[in-house]
Design a protein around this motif. Structure first.
Motif, short mmCIF file in Angstrom:
data_model
loop_
_atom_site.label_atom_id
_atom_site.label_comp_id
_atom_site.label_asym_id
_atom_site.label_seq_id
_atom_site.Cartn_x
_atom_site.Cartn_y
_atom_site.Cartn_z
N LEU A 1 12.28 2.28 4.66
CA LEU A 1 11.38 1.85 5.73
C LEU A 1 12.19 1.73 7.01
N SER A 2 11.71 2.41 8.03
CA SER A 2 12.30 2.36 9.36
C SER A 2 11.17 2.12 10.34
N PRO A 3 11.46 1.86 11.59
CA PRO A 3 10.37 1.74 12.57
C PRO A 3 9.46 2.97 12.58
N GLU A 4 10.07 4.15 12.50
CA GLU A 4 9.28 5.38 12.55
C GLU A 4 8.41 5.54 11.30
N ARG A 5 8.98 5.24 10.13
CA ARG A 5 8.21 5.37 8.89
C ARG A 5 7.09 4.32 8.83
N SER A 6 7.38 3.11 9.30
CA SER A 6 6.34 2.08 9.32
C SER A 6 5.17 2.49 10.21
N LEU B 1 0.82 -1.22 0.00
CA LEU B 1 0.00 0.00 0.00
C LEU B 1 0.86 1.27 0.00
N MET B 2 2.05 1.22 0.61
CA MET B 2 2.91 2.40 0.59
C MET B 2 3.44 2.67 -0.82
N LEU B 3 3.59 1.60 -1.61
CA LEU B 3 4.08 1.76 -2.97
C LEU B 3 2.96 2.14 -3.93
N ARG B 4 1.77 1.58 -3.70
CA ARG B 4 0.64 1.83 -4.59
C ARG B 4 -0.65 1.56 -3.83
N ARG C 1 -2.09 8.99 0.00
CA ARG C 1 -3.30 9.08 -0.83
C ARG C 1 -4.48 8.42 -0.11
N ILE C 2 -4.26 7.26 0.49
CA ILE C 2 -5.34 6.58 1.21
C ILE C 2 -5.83 7.45 2.36
N ALA C 3 -4.91 8.12 3.06
CA ALA C 3 -5.31 9.01 4.16
C ALA C 3 -6.17 10.16 3.64
N ARG C 4 -5.77 10.74 2.51
CA ARG C 4 -6.56 11.84 1.94
C ARG C 4 -7.96 11.39 1.55
N LEU C 5 -8.10 10.12 1.21
CA LEU C 5 -9.38 9.58 0.79
C LEU C 5 -10.19 8.99 1.95
N LEU D 1 -1.36 6.52 8.95
CA LEU D 1 -2.07 7.10 7.80
C LEU D 1 -3.14 6.15 7.27
N LEU D 2 -2.84 4.87 7.26
CA LEU D 2 -3.82 3.88 6.80
C LEU D 2 -4.99 3.80 7.77
N GLY D 3 -4.73 4.04 9.06
CA GLY D 3 -5.80 4.02 10.06
C GLY D 3 -6.13 2.63 10.58
N SER D 4 -5.18 1.68 10.48
CA SER D 4 -5.46 0.31 10.92
C SER D 4 -5.68 0.25 12.42
N ASP D 5 -6.46 -0.74 12.82
CA ASP D 5 -6.82 -0.91 14.23
C ASP D 5 -5.73 -1.61 15.02
#
Length: 375
Positions: free
Chosen positions: A125-130, A64-67, A72-76, A136-140
């Motif tokens: 990808l780092s711990p902070e970026r992950s 999802l980070m690549l495509r 973008r998902i957060a904006r939507l 941003l994805l909003g996962s539970d």
């Protein structure tokens, strides 16, 4: 807002049944999570996935980070709205996919730099970026960023990797911060080594997480070795938190894992098998490609209530697969996901009744019968 919590309802030996409470709904355990890699369970509508009995889906941070990108998902409106799934979602950290899919990757203490397998673009990808991507994805349920070395590997390599993952676990915890209504899971590493698994479990518990995964299995070590590790690894983790075995697996893997104290699992197998003409049934695996099904008017499984078994014959399923029709993968995927969720419900009921040993014996006995005789 509903607080996140884990409530154990019953135990039978090491097998457990309970409920993970989240603001988006309950997750009954043992739970199987269908994999929605690119914000979709391939061949299924979200409502149909729910109809199979799934309480939670898995999304994939790397893909999802690549495509189309987490931003973008957060904006939507976040991943739930984007993919039309209003129940819980767990996202993996991206670590496993970086190690297995990405090109020209470079591992450092900071994280992993790599080139996308899609277009060659460069990413970090780092711990902070992950943690940022998963926010941003909003996962539970959010997973720590870790490194997963392929097995077999020598003990020194496994130990170094595990200790790096524990340092990344602390950084993940710090970057995750305080997010009410969301859970962060730590990931135990250590290969098949009991002492390294114990060191990892101790490090994770000193940091403190809402749940704990057993990582680094189902990576080529074989079922016997995996079960050998599961004979001790889950018991090294807290009893009052959910335990998640990542990337597992076949039905007999799942039953064996639950027997050893695992509460959550995920695997692409039900959907991937469906697309390649493989169906999972009480009597084992059925290859719908085989010519023996061409004139068979019977369902895949006469006891199954999924649409594929309720309304279509083996002959039809054979025909549409051989013809390359989309409905083939759709029906077989629905059947497989239905079977997996029925298996989980059967185990939950058996644990509650204190009859898991009988359930396990019946499960294996049915599978040993093999498929029904040809017409």
């Amino acid at each position: 807002m509903v607080e996140t919590s884990f409530e154990l309802k019953a135990r039978d030996g090491r097998a457990r049944t309970g409920v993970i409470n989240t603001p988006r709904g309950e997750i009954r355990t043992p739970a199987f999570m269908p994999v929605g890699t690119a914000a979709t369970v391939k061949g299924m509508l979200p409502g149909s996935v729910r109809d199979t009995g799934a309480d939670i889906l898995l999304g994939n941070t790397y893909h999802l980070m690549l495509r189309p990108s987490a931003e973008r998902i957060a904006r939507l409106g976040g991943l739930h709205r984007f993919m039309n799934w209003d129940r819980p979602i767990l996202t993996d950290s991206g670590g496993f996919q970086v190690m297995s899919l990405a090109e020209l990757r470079k591992l450092t203490e900071e994280g992993v730099t790599f080139r996308s397998h899609i277009d060659g673009s460069k990413h970090m990808l780092s711990p902070e970026r992950s943690m940022e991507i998963q926010r941003l994805l909003g996962s539970d349920i959010v997973m720590c960023f870790d490194e997963c070395p392929a097995l077999p590997a020598d003990k020194a390599r496994i130990a170094d990797s595990m200790r790096l993952s524990m340092r990344w676990a602390q950084r993940s915890r710090d970057a995750f911060g305080d997010r009410p209504g969301h859970m962060l899971f730590g990931i135990q590493q250590g290969g098949l080594e009991e002492d390294l698994r114990a060191e990892s479990a101790e490090a994770l518990q000193s940091i403190g997480f809402d749940g704990y995964a057993v990582g680094g299995l189902a990576v080529g070590e074989g079922q016997e070795a995996m079960f050998g590790c599961l004979d001790f690894a889950p018991e090294q983790l807290p009893h009052d938190k959910p335990r998640y075995l990542m990337g597992v697996g076949k039905p007999d893997d799942i039953v064996g894992a639950v027997k050893r104290g695992i509460d959550m699992m995920d695997c692409v197998l039900p959907s991937r098998s469906g697309r390649t003409g493989q169906a999972w049934t009480r009597r084992g695996q059925v290859n719908i490609k085989n010519a023996r099904h061409a004139d068979d008017p019977r369902p895949l499984d006469e006891h199954c209530t999924c649409p594929a078994c309720r309304s279509y014959s083996r002959a039809y399923l054979h025909h549409v697969f051989r013809s390359g029709e989309m409905i083939s993968g759709m029906l077989l995927t629905w059947h497989n996901l239905h079977y997996y969720q029925e298996l989980m419900q059967g185990m939950r009921d058996a644990i509650a009744r204190q009859s898991f040993a009988q359930f396990e014996a019946d499960f294996h006995a049915q599978r040993q019968q093999g498929d029904i005789e040809p017409v």
